[in-house]
Design a protein around this motif. Structure first.
Motif, PDB file in Angstrom:
ATOM      1  N   GLY A  45       0.771  -1.220   0.112  1.00  0.00           N
ATOM      2  CA  GLY A  45       0.037   0.087   0.041  1.00  0.00           C
ATOM      3  C   GLY A  45       0.856   1.156  -0.052  1.00  0.00           C
ATOM      4  N   GLY A  46       0.257   2.360   0.293  1.00  0.00           N
ATOM      5  CA  GLY A  46       0.821   3.600   0.493  1.00  0.00           C
ATOM      6  C   GLY A  46       2.098   3.636   1.499  1.00  0.00           C
ATOM      7  N   VAL A  47       3.161   4.072   1.019  1.00  0.00           N
ATOM      8  CA  VAL A  47       4.173   4.108   2.178  1.00  0.00           C
ATOM      9  C   VAL A  47       4.063   5.227   3.133  1.00  0.00           C
ATOM     10  N   SER A  76       6.637  -1.139  -2.603  1.00  0.00           N
ATOM     11  CA  SER A  76       5.588  -1.509  -2.061  1.00  0.00           C
ATOM     12  C   SER A  76       4.712  -1.934  -3.383  1.00  0.00           C
ATOM     13  N   CYS A  77       3.507  -2.205  -3.078  1.00  0.00           N
ATOM     14  CA  CYS A  77       2.653  -2.890  -3.976  1.00  0.00           C
ATOM     15  C   CYS A  77       0.927  -2.302  -3.870  1.00  0.00           C
ATOM     16  N   ARG A  78       0.517  -2.121  -4.699  1.00  0.00           N
ATOM     17  CA  ARG A  78      -1.128  -1.895  -4.603  1.00  0.00           C
ATOM     18  C   ARG A  78      -1.706  -3.238  -5.282  1.00  0.00           C
ATOM     19  N   SER A 108       8.962   3.521  -4.209  1.00  0.00           N
ATOM     20  CA  SER A 108       8.370   2.310  -3.455  1.00  0.00           C
ATOM     21  C   SER A 108       7.355   2.005  -4.299  1.00  0.00           C
ATOM     22  N   THR A 139       3.622  -1.033  -9.072  1.00  0.00           N
ATOM     23  CA  THR A 139       2.102  -1.125  -9.534  1.00  0.00           C
ATOM     24  C   THR A 139       1.190   0.054  -9.594  1.00  0.00           C
TER      25      THR A 139
END
Lengths: 429, 429
Positions: free
Chosen positions: A21-23, A86-88, B184, B188
């Motif tokens: 998610g958002g860092v 990170s990732c969504r 980061s 995605t």
């Protein structure tokens, strides 16, 4: 539900840690807490970080954190952003996409992973909960612990979310500073300053703007919460009254502010000269409203990523809690827990006392905690004393990063890849 | 031209000090320098501050700074904004509006004012120069000294302008932080972060974004300077190359960026759903271009007042220099100078050494110093090593304000009005 099960299996298991998610300014402090605790735990082998969250697990893109020095890991505590990417990306349910779960087991088995630490917000808690099911539904012994993180402060059970305190401090400080600026300019120039802040659904960050004004320095601040139905006439009357009384004011507007019909105020059907739709922010729309409705000169700002990345003005309390939930997650894993999350429990406001407790992940995932109505003033444009009592402890203390040559010394890890053992796995992103 | 003349007249003269134009994080540090130096000087009586710049002088709206404690004046050193109020107001020439000059003399005589310290940028230097003429052209003994201040860093002669170093530090640090954030997210989600910074004509502030990347932490930054003709195709090709090489990038765009035909990029002829013109920023326009031209997900921020008010991350060098020019202005006055400005002269880059010299105000007023072409990289999207060597010393050192309860302790002065002695003066604002 939390299940008690001994960490079992082929000797020392490795741990998987990833960011999702958002860092935030302090998500790496949680990473630091997890990795340092794992390094001390005899029961745990290496910590493999997923490159870009759960995607790293699915694609076997693992980072060997044992290649990083103790100093580099320690520097994560003062480095913003997500050090491992990170990732969504949300996992589908076991029923919808069993292949993904089989793949996870394949990767975890190949790398002897028995501990799964997932660092994120509500969506990520859902992912973590799904991974926890590998244990009960598919017989793969894993302990999945969620490490809470979100600037939105909207996770249930925990009193507050690591990441929020630092954004709150940034917004409170920045609002105080910019309001002193507009106060100076008001006589012949700008009378209204509009600051747009994050919080698509919950107004916690907007509320932090209210801390700009306090008993030591009273300032005219108008807050537009996503929880309060936007009434343009009432808003303009409020700004008008503020400017008449003080000569100026600051408006802190949540990006999630909506019209009574549910449309986002930021989505004004804007078109550029070529007729292309233009995604604006809420701030320019509100600023324009002030000019058209009251004829007042304005300035506006949109803090966007600046607010959640602002490690330079992080809350010391937030940094400490972010580290603590990382550490506690490892302790819970060592106690054999699965599908749980370390949550922050507030013991008292003044002096501020808190401790870490265990929350069942099933009660965390996919639930949002809105601002309670009692935290919003009767007219809907400010915070109440109880909101202030809630917020104030979270911004306590300054945790400055070290500087060199006038710039903060943020660490970039080597992020050495763990050699792959499996065939590639196709993932539609 | 500077003239040598002894501070003369009816015994101890009082001093007038005022703040003009856009305020900064350190303009009050200059006020502190002026007031503390005046308090020490036996030749100077009280310091009367003009409420809202020259307007305070014209309307006899004076603040008696002797009513403030030493602690309150000292706290100005760490308080952003303009403690006495600023203005955007230019005096007409003596020929055009003699009445205003007669009024100034009337006010100065009534309050026994013999020293005039005006704290501002290029436009304000013009005002100060005009006041200096009272002495030569109208026979009123006044010494007008300009105290330099502007975040735009565009005053001539002085190597840099107080106020700029702190904005530069804020932009450099914020750009570094937000770039770690987008790094980061890039796998995605967001791949391009666009940050709009101040600088309507000169790209000094945008250049500071280049400091986000350094030998210790290399980051992909694209800068759009107002000095460089905007070429959309070349820009998109640059962003495309950056994203292909690094996976993400940050674009720092000056609010003053213009199309080849001279129109501001921020002025895109935007219309809302009702057909009303909407004043947008450059950042959303650039961000939209990236989406439409390259199909990349973006986030954008507009720092606006946050950047110039950000005392919490001020440059220690800047604070020191802002104080020093205030002090030096008083010394110049005591030496009988008129129509001059303390300027900063750089003696060396590494180690950074500087001193205060005297600049004739006639050579300062109404002239803007643009970025030299040799400070901008060949492709027009970055800074050169010589630009870095120029900028780096200006952001050295952190000068944190004191905190209480998690918030910076900024002072608000009592600002007690000096009793009026004259009939009101009508001023069209």
């Amino acid at each position: 539900m939390a299940t008690k099960k001994k960490a079992a299996g082929r000797g020392r298991k490795n741990a998987f840690y990833a960011q999702s998610g958002g860092v935030t300014a302090v998500i790496n402090a949680s990473a630091c807490g997890v990795i340092e605790a794992c390094r001390k735990a005899r029961e745990i082998g290496k910590v493999y970080a997923g490159r870009n969250g759960i995607i790293g697990a699915l694609t076997e893109d693992l980072i060997d954190t044992s290649k990083e020095s103790a100093a580099a890991i320690s520097a994560l505590r003062h480095t913003p952003g997500g050090a491992f990417g990170s990732c969504r990306y949300k996992l589908k349910s076991l029923e919808e996409n069993r292949a993904q779960y089989e793949r996870l087991i394949e990767v975890f088995e190949a790398h002897n992973i028995g501990y799964f630490f997932y660092n994120g917000g509500g969506d990520s808690a859902d992912t973590c909960l799904k991974v926890a099911q590998l244990s009960e539904k598919m017989g793969y012994p894993i302990q999945a612990i969620h490490v809470p993180k979100t600037v939105d402060n909207d996770l249930p059970i925990t009193d507050n979310c690591p990441g929020f305190g630092s954004v709150a401090k940034y917004i409170a400080v920045s609002t105080r500073e910019a309001t002193l600026d507009v106060a100076s300019m008001a006589k012949t120039s700008t009378k209204v300053f509009v600051l747009e802040v994050m919080g698509r659904h919950a107004g916690w960050i907007a509320a932090a703007g209210g801390l700009a004004s306090g008993p030591d320095l009273e300032l005219p601040i108008v807050i537009l919460f996503p929880e309060v139905r936007f009434d343009q006439d009432k808003f303009l009357a409020k700004v008008d009254a503020m400017v008449k009384a003080h000569g100026y004011c600051t408006v802190v507007v949540s990006e999630g502010l909506r019209w009574p019909d549910g449309r986002f105020v930021s989505d004004q059907g804007m078109r550029d000269a070529f007729g292309h739709a233009q995604l604006g922010g809420a701030a320019p729309v509100i600023a324009n409203m002030v000019r058209e409705g009251l004829g007042l000169k304005y300035h506006w700002a949109v803090a966007d990523y600046l607010q959640r990345a602002a490690r330079h003005i992080a809350s010391a309390t937030d940094v400490e809690q972010a580290y603590a939930v990382g550490q506690a997650a490892v302790e819970m894993a060592l106690q054999g827990r699965n599908a749980v999350m370390p949550a922050i429990e507030r013991r008292s406001d003044k002096p501020y006392r808190w401790r870490i407790v265990e929350a069942p992940l099933a009660q965390v995932a996919n639930r949002e905690k809105m601002m309670p109505r009692r935290f919003i003033s009767r007219d809907g444009f400010g915070i109440t004393p109880s909101c202030r009592a809630y917020l104030e402890p979270l911004i306590q203390g300054e945790a400055y990063p070290p500087y060199r040559n006038g710039m903060p010394r943020y660490v970039r890890l080597k992020n050495v890849a763990v050699p792959k053992k499996l065939a590639p796995f196709e993932l539609a992103l």
